[in-house]
Design an enzyme around this catalytic site. Structure first.
Site, short mmCIF file in Angstrom:
data_model
loop_
_atom_site.label_atom_id
_atom_site.label_comp_id
_atom_site.label_asym_id
_atom_site.label_seq_id
_atom_site.Cartn_x
_atom_site.Cartn_y
_atom_site.Cartn_z
N CYS A 231 0.88 -1.17 0.00
CA CYS A 231 0.00 0.00 0.00
C CYS A 231 0.92 1.22 0.00
O CYS A 231 2.02 1.16 -0.53
CB CYS A 231 -0.98 -0.02 1.17
N ARG B 266 -3.39 -0.85 5.60
CA ARG B 266 -3.94 -1.86 4.69
C ARG B 266 -3.01 -3.03 4.43
O ARG B 266 -3.40 -4.20 4.61
CB ARG B 266 -4.33 -1.22 3.35
N ASP C 144 -7.99 3.84 1.60
CA ASP C 144 -7.04 4.04 2.69
C ASP C 144 -7.77 4.64 3.90
O ASP C 144 -8.31 5.74 3.82
CB ASP C 144 -5.94 5.00 2.24
#
Length: 165
Positions: free
Chosen positions: A25, A31, A133
């Protein structure tokens, strides 16, 4: 038919082709570590190396506190995580790279063009969507992102293990 094509078309015939899995990410604190630790949790007996990194990592930072708490509430401990910066070498060394967003796939493909064939969206087998996000957002955002990641991880398991999980 190549071994990789057979892997995608017939996951039940797979023999753990993917020994080195990398999840990516941006910051590597929400994440990608969530997906990394979920994959580790489900594939612990498979012998695969599962790691994560960030395109703009918050190097050496632990998992975001809310992400860590949500993960822990699902029985997975991510407290050992420390964010790492992605390198082109990591992309070349991985057998499979799972990205959270299409733009991440594009950036990594430019970073290491020779690795582009093994870079895919984490959500490939669900809706092919970007995983938003949740950094610096509400707990509800983290819970939603956890659910999306957990669903996506679940769809990868037949392709990553020689046994049905």
């Amino acid at each position: 038919m190549s071994r990789v094509a057979r892997q995608w078309l017939h996951p039940e015939e797979s023999s753990n082709v993917f020994k080195r899995i990398l999840v990516v990410c941006v910051g590597n604190v929400c994440r990608s570590p969530t997906a990394e630790y979920l994959l580790r949790h489900h594939l612990s007996a498979g012998g695969a190396s599962i790691e994560s990194a960030g395109l703009g990592a918050l190097v050496d930072k632990p998992m975001d506190a809310t992400a860590l708490q949500v993960l822990g509430e699902h029985g997975v401990d991510g407290s050992a995580h420390r964010a790492r910066q992605l390198t082109s070498g990591m992309l070349r060394d991985a057998d499979l790279v799972l990205a959270m967003e299409r733009e991440h796939v594009n950036r990594m493909s430019r970073m290491a063009p020779e690795a582009s064939g093994k870079i895919m969206l984490l959500d490939r087998w669900v809706q092919g969507r970007d995983v938003a996000d949740p950094y610096r957002q509400s707990r509800e955002a983290f819970e939603h992102v956890y659910d999306v990641i957990a669903e996506a991880v679940g769809t990868w398991l037949p392709y990553l293990s020689s046994q049905r999980c």
